[in-house]
Scaffold this active site. Sequence first.
Site, PDB file in Angstrom:
ATOM      1  N   ASP A 131      -2.542   2.093  -4.628  1.00 26.85           N
ATOM      2  CA  ASP A 131      -3.795   2.357  -3.923  1.00 26.85           C
ATOM      3  C   ASP A 131      -4.892   1.435  -4.456  1.00 26.85           C
ATOM      4  O   ASP A 131      -4.701   0.709  -5.437  1.00 26.85           O
ATOM      5  CB  ASP A 131      -4.213   3.822  -4.108  1.00 26.85           C
ATOM      6  N   HIS A 160       0.816  -1.217   0.000  1.00 24.29           N
ATOM      7  CA  HIS A 160       0.000   0.000   0.000  1.00 24.29           C
ATOM      8  C   HIS A 160       0.849   1.267   0.000  1.00 24.29           C
ATOM      9  O   HIS A 160       0.324   2.373  -0.182  1.00 24.29           O
ATOM     10  CB  HIS A 160      -0.940   0.003   1.202  1.00 24.29           C
TER      11      HIS A 160
END
Length: 403
Positions: free
Chosen positions: A383, A379
């Site tokens: 995204d 992450h």
Amino acid sequence: MADLINVLAPEEQEGTKAVVRNWLKAIGEPVALDEPLVELETDKVTQEIPAPLTGILHEILMQSGENAEPGAVLGRIRLEDASIAAVDAPAAATATQPAHVDQAIRYSPAVRRAIEDYGIDPATVSGTGKGGRVTRGDMDAAHEAALARGPVPTLQPAKAPSLPSTLADKPSSDRRSRFVPHSPMRLAIAEHMQMSVSTAPHVTAVFEADFSAVIRHRDRSKVASGIALSYTAYIVAACVSAMKAVPEVNSRWHSDRLEIFEDVNIGIGTALGNDGIVVPVIRDAQNLSLAGIAARLQDLTTRARANALTPADMRGGTFTISNHGMSGSLVATPIIINQPQSAILGVGKLEKRVVVREVDGIDTIQIRPMAYVSLTIDHRALDGHQTNAWLTRFVETLESWQQ
């Protein structure tokens, strides 16, 4: 004084660390140029280190179980003529080796595992390896032949070693157990997985893919140029298509930038039973046809299961596929990212499921071959929007396969 030449660990190795697994020669024994001399094992591959020249094994500096850094001196070879070697060899061997050296230690770890699994004496097997060495593939073939024609000479089961006193002296309880020492590969995998989880925040998205179009195409073209088309080949090709839509997935996170790779080098997680997992890499997949991907995949998986991969076969991956459905699971999450990559694809079991499909504006209930597919991301680098866009293109490619 005789000249001594160092035997070095490779400067480049695949895996988090290398461990000396087995010396194939004893001190004082003659060695020939390029003859397998010592085995190194990493979390991904067992590699034979050849002798750099002809001579006598003079010294072993790193014993079985020791970590070997790149470029480390493993041992030394003495340059002497045959007459001197013939005199010195027995004395050197007696001084440093036990009188009852077990000849089985000269076989690779994969062959020794086959000896335990099949009970086949490798002395009865014709070797196809370098210099007539017996390989795991030779042992597998001998086992299959034995099943077809009857028993072959076998080795007596070795007596199980007694537990160390630190374990054997533990108080008994109402639960029975046994201790299985970790192999260097298992320890290295554990270290790599822990590092990945500690380094990257893992997030997983799950989609569902209909394989009807892929199955139709595969049924029409089950063999292309003599190469069997597996479902994994279609999955690799669909990954290439998805990378074109979202190239950021084919990347590596750096503290000050994201490195996006032009070449799509896809690693395929390949289970070796209880021994662990290796990840051979299909390089430049963006330049390969479906048949080309299938051929490369067939070669790599065959050699992986025969313990015949080289470090080069597993180097340079930019993305990884975990086809965990091959062993029966529907969903696995999170699948741990193969650092330093930014994402990993998981493919669940392909099975027939009841789904709703609209036909001429009317909802219908149909039975389709379906599989859950997941993308686990770092992450920091990606995204949810990019993750879902990548999976959308991936699924669309599989479901609209017509070529």
